[in-house]
Design a protein around this motif. Structure first.
Motif, mmCIF file in Angstrom:
data_model
loop_
_atom_site.group_PDB
_atom_site.id
_atom_site.type_symbol
_atom_site.label_atom_id
_atom_site.label_comp_id
_atom_site.label_asym_id
_atom_site.label_seq_id
_atom_site.Cartn_x
_atom_site.Cartn_y
_atom_site.Cartn_z
ATOM 1 N N SER A 62 0.960 -1.152 -0.100
ATOM 2 C CA SER A 62 -0.035 0.069 -0.032
ATOM 3 C C SER A 62 0.947 1.376 0.141
ATOM 4 O O SER A 62 0.236 2.430 0.023
ATOM 5 N N GLN A 63 2.124 1.213 -0.021
ATOM 6 C CA GLN A 63 3.115 2.384 0.036
ATOM 7 C C GLN A 63 3.534 2.702 -1.362
ATOM 8 O O GLN A 63 3.962 1.726 -2.236
ATOM 9 N N ILE A 64 3.586 3.933 -1.609
ATOM 10 C CA ILE A 64 4.395 4.349 -2.796
ATOM 11 C C ILE A 64 5.889 4.787 -2.614
ATOM 12 O O ILE A 64 6.368 5.197 -3.595
ATOM 13 N N SER A 65 5.927 4.966 -1.170
ATOM 14 C CA SER A 65 7.475 5.621 -0.874
ATOM 15 C C SER A 65 8.245 4.439 -0.452
ATOM 16 O O SER A 65 7.885 3.638 0.359
ATOM 17 N N PHE A 66 9.428 4.194 -0.932
ATOM 18 C CA PHE A 66 10.544 3.396 -0.675
ATOM 19 C C PHE A 66 10.897 3.448 0.712
ATOM 20 O O PHE A 66 10.802 2.483 1.592
ATOM 21 N N GLU A 67 11.031 4.679 1.116
ATOM 22 C CA GLU A 67 11.465 4.969 2.761
ATOM 23 C C GLU A 67 10.227 4.353 3.551
ATOM 24 O O GLU A 67 10.611 3.904 4.554
ATOM 25 N N LYS A 68 9.019 4.716 3.386
ATOM 26 C CA LYS A 68 7.794 4.471 4.277
ATOM 27 C C LYS A 68 7.709 2.916 4.247
ATOM 28 O O LYS A 68 7.390 2.371 5.291
ATOM 29 N N ALA A 69 7.807 2.420 2.916
ATOM 30 C CA ALA A 69 7.922 0.954 2.766
ATOM 31 C C ALA A 69 8.760 0.122 3.561
ATOM 32 O O ALA A 69 8.451 -0.811 4.363
ATOM 33 N N THR A 70 9.988 0.828 3.715
ATOM 34 C CA THR A 70 11.167 0.261 4.350
ATOM 35 C C THR A 70 10.787 0.114 5.899
ATOM 36 O O THR A 70 11.069 -0.785 6.581
#
Length: 217
Positions: A57-65
């Motif tokens: 559900s995340q489009i951000s690499f940083e948030k997904a990590t």
């Protein structure tokens, strides 16, 4: 992510303060170096067991990590059916599922390499963590190292630089078609470390087993 969740992630990541010369105190997936150039290298990784946290559900690499690692952190701290504590390993690997998103992604998979002690029988994660075991076959990976922080604004650029290097190499036409990931970002350091950081872009390729056999003959 709540402040408490962020603090727990940073506490665990604070342990990963190593650079290439210090990493022997943490287990890492084993590999054989097949080929090395100034801007990339080819590694043959051995069979290994990982635990993965899919993030859809995340489009951000940083948030997904951060999201995926928080779940993995709970797992290694004992949120598993055995209540086992699992030692930290490096790197933390975030793989990008290809798509049309801002970072050419449709999702992410945050991956934790299981220590040798747990390779054969990984503790089963609690269901609410939504983690999945992943058993790697032996595989060839092209690697580009880069310093600083791995962020949304630079990971695509670093992946493109690796692609350019490979396009000029014997592996130009050997990007693996079997992998479900476009590329992966390996991070070796705590977010509290500002100097001497090590990150890598990983892309699966074919053919390095045969090159290794030729080199050994």
């Amino acid at each position: 992510m709540t402040m408490m969740m962020m603090m727990s992630v940073m506490v665990c990541l604070k342990m990963i303060t190593t650079n290439a010369t210090e990493s022997t105190q943490y287990e890492s997936p084993e590999y054989t170096l097949v080929h090395s150039e100034s801007d990339y290298e080819i590694r043959l990784y051995r069979v290994a067991a990982w635990m993965i946290a899919p993030v859809k559900s995340q489009i951000s690499f940083e948030k997904a990590t951060r999201n995926g690692f928080h779940r993995l952190f709970q797992y290694i701290e004992g949120a598993n059916l055995n209540s086992s504590r699992v030692p930290m390993t490096i790197p933390v690997l975030t793989s990008i599922v290809p798509g049309a998103g801002p970072l050419r992604s449709s999702g992410y998979s945050v991956q934790f390499y299981l220590p040798v002690k747990f390779q054969a029988t990984p503790p089963l994660p609690l269901p609410e963590l939504e983690l999945e075991p992943d058993h790697w076959n032996s595989r060839c990976i092209a690697v580009r190292k880069f310093s600083g922080f791995a962020k949304d604004k630079n990971i695509v650029t670093e992946a493109e630089k690796l692609a350019i290097s490979l396009s000029r190499s014997p592996w130009a036409n050997y990007t693996s078609s079997e992998t479900e990931y476009a590329y992966s970002i390996a991070q070796y350091n705590s977010p509290l470390r500002f100097i001497g950081r090590l990150n890598e872009v990983w892309v699966e390729v074919d053919g390095c087993q045969s090159n290794l056999l030729i080199a050994a003959s």
